[in-house]
Design an enzyme around this catalytic site. Sequence first.
Site, short mmCIF file in Angstrom:
data_model
loop_
_atom_site.label_atom_id
_atom_site.label_comp_id
_atom_site.label_asym_id
_atom_site.label_seq_id
_atom_site.Cartn_x
_atom_site.Cartn_y
_atom_site.Cartn_z
N ASP A 71 18.83 27.38 144.84
CA ASP A 71 17.89 27.39 145.96
C ASP A 71 17.64 25.97 146.45
OD1 ASP A 71 15.61 29.17 147.32
OD2 ASP A 71 14.75 27.23 146.78
N TYR A 95 14.02 19.56 151.11
CA TYR A 95 14.09 19.14 149.71
C TYR A 95 14.96 17.89 149.54
CZ TYR A 95 12.51 23.94 148.57
OH TYR A 95 11.83 25.12 148.48
N LYS A 146 16.98 26.86 153.69
CA LYS A 146 15.83 27.27 154.51
C LYS A 146 15.76 26.49 155.82
CE LYS A 146 13.47 28.14 150.17
NZ LYS A 146 14.22 27.22 149.31
N HIS A 195 11.39 28.80 156.38
CA HIS A 195 10.65 28.17 155.29
C HIS A 195 9.15 28.43 155.36
CE1 HIS A 195 11.16 24.58 152.32
NE2 HIS A 195 10.29 25.45 151.88
#
Length: 742
Positions: A47, A52, A81, A112
Amino acid sequence: MRSYQAMLNNGETLPIIGMGTYSGENDRETTEKAIRAAIKMGYRHFDTAKIYGSELALGNALRRAIHDGLIEREDIHVTSKLWSSDHHDPVDAIQQTLQRLGMEYIDMYLVHWPVALKAWVDYPVPAEEDFEELDMENTWSGMERCLEMGLCKSIGVSNFSSRKIEELINFACVTPVVNQVEMHPMWRQSKLRSICGDYGIHVSAYSPLGGPGNAWGTTAVVDHPIIQSIAHKHNATPAQIALRWGLYQGSSVIVKSFNPRRMKENIGALDLTLDDWDLFEIEKMEERKIMRAEYLINDTTNIHITSKLWSSDHHDPVDALQQTLRRLGMEYIDMYLVHWPVALKAWVDYPIPAEEDFEELDMENTWSGMERCLEMGLCRSIGVSNFSSTKIQHLLDFACVTPVVNQVEMHPMWRQRKLRSICREYGIHVSAYSPLGGPGNAWGTTNVVDHPIIKSIAQKHNATPAQMGYRHFDTAKIYGSEVAVGNALRRAIHDGLVEREDIHITSKLWSSDHHDPVNALQQTLRRLGMEYIDMYLVHWPVALKASVDYPIPAEEDFEELDMENTWSDMERCLEMGLCRSIGVSNFSSTKIQHLLDFACVTPVVNQVEMHPMWRQRKLRSICREYGIHVSAYSPLGGPGNAWGTTNVVDHPIIKSIAHKHNATPAQVALRWGLCQGSSVIAKSFNMGRMKENMGALNLKLDEWDLIDINKMEERKIMRGEWLSNHTTSPYRNIQELWDDEI
């Protein structure tokens, strides 16, 4: 792991344990190594997300694993996302994601957050001016195009509430396959899971352990007595219990750890069996949402519109609300309230009716009309105003939809205890109008704000930290406070309380980031939402492995410290303009002198424990010789910290001096530190104490006070035992850590 799959509503499958790859605290190499280790352990679900910063590392690791024959592409599931600044063009956003991953498609693409930000916002904590209006219908249409173009195999959402799921279903051609949300034994998401189940939407749990290690996370889940007791019963770890609980709910779980031991431990949850009694016990646990995301809410760019049904419109609430919408120029409002439990004749459009203006109230019919407004999408919530406890209970006798709000007069002189209790019992939120007593209204009064008790409390708590005069704010990655500090300071700057150049922000290089201080400081700046900080300190003269994001390391977590390389990178931070000064923390006299043997830039500060019971004479003398300022942390002895003590402020000498000067013991301890030429870092979130601490600036100690303080026995409080051991740490004991200065 391939046998542990969840079936999605489009026929695709999802491995039920996924590896979270958020790497804000790790460099690319560390992330790649962790992912490769995870593949070897059996992880097949990975994921990631644009925000990120891990897509490149994940793509590199997976491509290498495929090249080396560890896995086939079809054996793995990759989720990414859509970040909130990309809602205007999901197709372009996923194409960029694919470029970073080096892949032709991903398995799942999620929205997201149900939030839209301006296109240039590439940081996780937005400012007020960064928000845009969300057009979720257009966003979802773009997500469906991603699916049609073969850029992903499934589409879904993340952080969507039950209501937002239902709104999405109203216009979606493709039902989302997944809703990825915070879920764990202390936030069980019963209602959301039920709604998602109705639509065949799989719930995937992030932070299934409560997010320990994240700035916003907590160890409350794995430390909970019920979880610990069940773990002991099954000879398992608390993390395994929490993960197994999530799997028992039919959810997949996304666990984030780059520590090989914990990664292996997490996989072990698949082999654990919980009995009915275990599940019953977990249901008793208090619930608390941890990822609250207050930074996505503000009073200006996120708006909530409430309007009310006037008493002459009870005969047709639908028509009344439609007229309201026309006047507002909107398609819906967020909340519609029955203004008063009173019915007036249809022509009465003035606030104070005559006797002949009243009609009989048919509240059951009125509420049925309000429920129709809700069904038609003219409003998102319905409620009431000015309803007493008795009227609330009467309404609930026939209501199909419970009112969400009762808006009533409430303030310190009309506290509504009974009504609040009744509303709480039925889950009805009480919203207070005239919370100041309505001064300025014809019927209002200044009695509330002029009341002696209110004025006394106001005087006691009369300012925010910025308004009190604080201008130096000390944080660190490991404190988990950088996001909050950044939010507060940016808002204070926005509100005109301070200018950026008037404040001084200090943060610190955590011990697992010695390999790349530049990257670590850039991550700190992202969390703070700042272009630079004023001072960056090496937190400890200790190096830990890159995966260690917790304050108390295990023996296997230590690495060899190359302080020369670390300091060279700190100097690079300075050259790049990421900070204005660099320094150290927790350095002994010997370590300061060793650093100066190779440093091109002398540290400006050494931040150390210092207070009347640990006076640091030798260290202050050495630092003074080299022009290094000593900054004192725990100047009161650290009361309130796990390792702290009240021995300093409770010491008879300090209390006697405080009594002599009509001051507090805290003020005496702080003033002593200032008298030594040091700055002091005082930690309190209590407004009264914060103001009290500032009062130390106005205190004067005489020569006898200082002589008496020098008579106090000395004892170091922050000893750092966890940084020494006989095997892996460079320091076998605390004497070596502090070079016998203890």
